[in-house]
Design a protein around this motif. Structure first.
Motif, PDB file in Angstrom:
ATOM      1  N   PRO A 192       0.819  -1.227   0.000  1.00  0.00           N
ATOM      2  CA  PRO A 192       0.000   0.000   0.000  1.00  0.00           C
ATOM      3  C   PRO A 192       0.849   1.273   0.000  1.00  0.00           C
ATOM      4  CG  PRO A 192      -0.954  -1.619   1.462  1.00  0.00           C
ATOM      5  CD  PRO A 192       0.361  -2.197   1.004  1.00  0.00           C
ATOM      6  N   GLU A 193       2.010   1.229   0.621  1.00  0.00           N
ATOM      7  CA  GLU A 193       2.858   2.430   0.650  1.00  0.00           C
ATOM      8  C   GLU A 193       3.512   2.727  -0.695  1.00  0.00           C
ATOM      9  OE1 GLU A 193       2.933  -0.194   2.749  1.00  0.00           O
ATOM     10  OE2 GLU A 193       4.996  -0.677   3.356  1.00  0.00           O
ATOM     11  N   ASP A 194       3.349   1.850  -1.662  1.00  0.00           N
ATOM     12  CA  ASP A 194       3.813   2.138  -3.022  1.00  0.00           C
ATOM     13  C   ASP A 194       2.804   2.981  -3.800  1.00  0.00           C
ATOM     14  OD1 ASP A 194       5.094  -1.196  -3.128  1.00  0.00           O
ATOM     15  OD2 ASP A 194       6.268   0.650  -2.893  1.00  0.00           O
ATOM     16  N   THR A 195       1.659   3.221  -3.208  1.00  0.00           N
ATOM     17  CA  THR A 195       0.645   4.043  -3.852  1.00  0.00           C
ATOM     18  C   THR A 195       1.180   5.443  -4.094  1.00  0.00           C
ATOM     19  OG1 THR A 195      -1.204   2.783  -2.925  1.00  0.00           O
ATOM     20  CG2 THR A 195      -1.634   5.078  -3.575  1.00  0.00           C
ATOM     21  N   ALA A 196       1.144   5.866  -5.348  1.00  0.00           N
ATOM     22  CA  ALA A 196       1.699   7.165  -5.713  1.00  0.00           C
ATOM     23  C   ALA A 196       1.458   7.406  -7.199  1.00  0.00           C
ATOM     24  CB  ALA A 196       3.202   7.212  -5.436  1.00  0.00           C
ATOM     25  N   MET A 197       1.722   8.633  -7.609  1.00  0.00           N
ATOM     26  CA  MET A 197       1.815   8.928  -9.033  1.00  0.00           C
ATOM     27  C   MET A 197       3.263   8.654  -9.437  1.00  0.00           C
ATOM     28  SD  MET A 197      -0.017  10.021 -11.610  1.00  0.00           S
ATOM     29  CE  MET A 197      -1.294  11.183 -11.096  1.00  0.00           C
ATOM     30  N   TYR A 198       3.422   7.883 -10.487  1.00  0.00           N
ATOM     31  CA  TYR A 198       4.753   7.535 -10.961  1.00  0.00           C
ATOM     32  C   TYR A 198       5.054   8.325 -12.237  1.00  0.00           C
ATOM     33  CZ  TYR A 198       5.190   3.794  -7.574  1.00  0.00           C
ATOM     34  OH  TYR A 198       5.307   3.081  -6.398  1.00  0.00           O
ATOM     35  N   TYR A 199       6.202   8.986 -12.217  1.00  0.00           N
ATOM     36  CA  TYR A 199       6.594   9.857 -13.320  1.00  0.00           C
ATOM     37  C   TYR A 199       7.850   9.318 -13.999  1.00  0.00           C
ATOM     38  CZ  TYR A 199       3.548  13.326 -11.112  1.00  0.00           C
ATOM     39  OH  TYR A 199       2.473  13.990 -10.572  1.00  0.00           O
ATOM     40  N   CYS A 200       7.835   9.364 -15.311  1.00  0.00           N
ATOM     41  CA  CYS A 200       9.025   9.085 -16.087  1.00  0.00           C
ATOM     42  C   CYS A 200       9.789  10.390 -16.283  1.00  0.00           C
ATOM     43  CB  CYS A 200       8.621   8.495 -17.438  1.00  0.00           C
ATOM     44  SG  CYS A 200      10.003   8.089 -18.528  1.00  0.00           S
ATOM     45  N   ALA A 201      11.107  10.314 -16.230  1.00  0.00           N
ATOM     46  CA  ALA A 201      11.933  11.502 -16.390  1.00  0.00           C
ATOM     47  C   ALA A 201      13.196  11.149 -17.161  1.00  0.00           C
ATOM     48  CB  ALA A 201      12.297  12.089 -15.028  1.00  0.00           C
ATOM     49  N   ALA A 202      13.726  12.138 -17.862  1.00  0.00           N
ATOM     50  CA  ALA A 202      14.933  11.923 -18.654  1.00  0.00           C
ATOM     51  C   ALA A 202      15.930  13.044 -18.399  1.00  0.00           C
ATOM     52  CB  ALA A 202      14.595  11.842 -20.143  1.00  0.00           C
ATOM     53  N   LEU A 203      17.185  12.632 -18.259  1.00  0.00           N
ATOM     54  CA  LEU A 203      18.291  13.553 -18.018  1.00  0.00           C
ATOM     55  C   LEU A 203      19.283  13.423 -19.157  1.00  0.00           C
ATOM     56  CD1 LEU A 203      20.161  15.311 -16.176  1.00  0.00           C
ATOM     57  CD2 LEU A 203      20.962  13.162 -15.180  1.00  0.00           C
ATOM     58  N   ASP A 204      19.637  14.569 -19.738  1.00  0.00           N
ATOM     59  CA  ASP A 204      20.643  14.578 -20.794  1.00  0.00           C
ATOM     60  C   ASP A 204      22.022  14.504 -20.135  1.00  0.00           C
ATOM     61  OD1 ASP A 204      21.522  16.888 -23.521  1.00  0.00           O
ATOM     62  OD2 ASP A 204      22.140  14.836 -23.048  1.00  0.00           O
ATOM     63  N   GLY A 205      22.337  13.311 -19.685  1.00  0.00           N
ATOM     64  CA  GLY A 205      23.581  13.109 -18.968  1.00  0.00           C
ATOM     65  C   GLY A 205      23.610  11.730 -18.341  1.00  0.00           C
ATOM     66  N   PHE A 206      24.399  11.591 -17.306  1.00  0.00           N
ATOM     67  CA  PHE A 206      24.616  10.309 -16.650  1.00  0.00           C
ATOM     68  C   PHE A 206      24.095  10.369 -15.225  1.00  0.00           C
ATOM     69  CE2 PHE A 206      26.714   6.260 -16.558  1.00  0.00           C
ATOM     70  CZ  PHE A 206      27.077   6.062 -15.239  1.00  0.00           C
ATOM     71  N   CYS A 207      23.381   9.342 -14.844  1.00  0.00           N
ATOM     72  CA  CYS A 207      22.896   9.254 -13.477  1.00  0.00           C
ATOM     73  C   CYS A 207      23.938   8.538 -12.635  1.00  0.00           C
ATOM     74  CB  CYS A 207      21.562   8.496 -13.429  1.00  0.00           C
ATOM     75  SG  CYS A 207      20.177   9.433 -14.063  1.00  0.00           S
ATOM     76  N   GLY A 208      24.571   9.298 -11.767  1.00  0.00           N
ATOM     77  CA  GLY A 208      25.577   8.705 -10.907  1.00  0.00           C
ATOM     78  C   GLY A 208      25.077   8.565  -9.497  1.00  0.00           C
ATOM     79  N   THR A 209      25.860   9.033  -8.563  1.00  0.00           N
ATOM     80  CA  THR A 209      25.470   8.880  -7.161  1.00  0.00           C
ATOM     81  C   THR A 209      24.459   9.929  -6.722  1.00  0.00           C
ATOM     82  OG1 THR A 209      27.386  10.182  -6.510  1.00  0.00           O
ATOM     83  CG2 THR A 209      27.644   7.793  -6.530  1.00  0.00           C
ATOM     84  N   PHE A 210      24.453  11.078  -7.384  1.00  0.00           N
ATOM     85  CA  PHE A 210      23.505  12.136  -7.024  1.00  0.00           C
ATOM     86  C   PHE A 210      22.371  12.153  -8.027  1.00  0.00           C
ATOM     87  CE2 PHE A 210      21.821  15.847  -5.176  1.00  0.00           C
ATOM     88  CZ  PHE A 210      21.415  16.694  -6.202  1.00  0.00           C
ATOM     89  N   ILE A 211      21.194  11.846  -7.545  1.00  0.00           N
ATOM     90  CA  ILE A 211      19.993  11.858  -8.383  1.00  0.00           C
ATOM     91  C   ILE A 211      18.910  12.630  -7.649  1.00  0.00           C
ATOM     92  CG2 ILE A 211      18.172  10.478  -9.443  1.00  0.00           C
ATOM     93  CD1 ILE A 211      20.196   8.224  -9.789  1.00  0.00           C
ATOM     94  N   ALA A 212      18.408  13.672  -8.295  1.00  0.00           N
ATOM     95  CA  ALA A 212      17.348  14.481  -7.702  1.00  0.00           C
ATOM     96  C   ALA A 212      16.489  15.050  -8.819  1.00  0.00           C
ATOM     97  CB  ALA A 212      17.932  15.601  -6.850  1.00  0.00           C
ATOM     98  N   ALA A 213      15.231  15.240  -8.515  1.00  0.00           N
ATOM     99  CA  ALA A 213      14.279  15.676  -9.526  1.00  0.00           C
ATOM    100  C   ALA A 213      14.689  16.948 -10.266  1.00  0.00           C
ATOM    101  CB  ALA A 213      12.902  15.833  -8.894  1.00  0.00           C
ATOM    102  N   PRO A 214      15.227  17.955  -9.592  1.00  0.00           N
ATOM    103  CA  PRO A 214      15.519  19.220 -10.297  1.00  0.00           C
ATOM    104  C   PRO A 214      16.527  19.114 -11.431  1.00  0.00           C
ATOM    105  CG  PRO A 214      15.435  19.592  -7.943  1.00  0.00           C
ATOM    106  CD  PRO A 214      15.408  18.106  -8.150  1.00  0.00           C
ATOM    107  N   ILE A 215      17.344  18.059 -11.456  1.00  0.00           N
ATOM    108  CA  ILE A 215      18.359  17.986 -12.504  1.00  0.00           C
ATOM    109  C   ILE A 215      17.833  17.333 -13.776  1.00  0.00           C
ATOM    110  CG2 ILE A 215      20.171  17.899 -10.767  1.00  0.00           C
ATOM    111  CD1 ILE A 215      20.633  14.969 -11.482  1.00  0.00           C
ATOM    112  N   PHE A 216      16.632  16.808 -13.742  1.00  0.00           N
ATOM    113  CA  PHE A 216      16.082  16.143 -14.916  1.00  0.00           C
ATOM    114  C   PHE A 216      15.450  17.152 -15.874  1.00  0.00           C
ATOM    115  CE2 PHE A 216      16.498  11.563 -14.471  1.00  0.00           C
ATOM    116  CZ  PHE A 216      17.107  11.515 -13.231  1.00  0.00           C
TER     117      PHE A 216
END
Length: 124
Positions: free
Chosen positions: A87-111
């Motif tokens: 039940p705690e997985d209930t949410a809106m799920y969003y796809c996002a794309a970053l013109d770059g590489f996802c390393g150790t730091f991942i946060a919504a504002p960089i997408f």
């Protein structure tokens, strides 16, 4: 014009599975980091899983235990297989794309690009 279109959300009971899809146009997922965030009501958007152009993956928190991200470069689609849903997985799920590489730091504002989201509802 870049478009990310999610599908596959729905309502399932606890313990069930869903597979989300993100169809990309205007970009090649082989050249981007593409992945999934989710946001539950009253909570911040959180990263779930991401896949880089080199096929390396990043999972945030303990999502790797139950979720798996994959992609089909020929179809330009990214998938999120979600198993043993709670039940705690209930949410809106969003796809996002970053013109770059996802390393150790991942946060919504960089997408750079976002889809409209697909609702996932898990009942107990």
């Amino acid at each position: 014009q870049v478009q990310l279109v999610e599908s596959g959300g729905g309502s399932v009971r606890s313990g069930g599975s869903l597979r989300l899809s993100c169809a990309a146009s205007g970009i090649s997922i082989s050249e981007y980091c593409t992945g999934w965030f989710r946001q539950a009501p009253g909570k911040e958007r959180e990263g779930v899983a991401f896949i880089n152009g080199d096929s390396s993956t990043r999972y945030l928190d303990s999502f790797q235990d139950r979720f798996a991200i994959s992609r089909d470069p020929a179809k330009n689609i990214v998938y999120l297989q979600m198993n043993s849903l709670k039940p705690e997985d209930t949410a809106m799920y969003y796809c996002a794309a970053l013109d770059g590489f996802c390393g150790t730091f991942i946060a919504a504002p960089i997408f750079h690009h976002w889809g409209q989201g697909t609702q996932v509802t898990i009942s107990s």
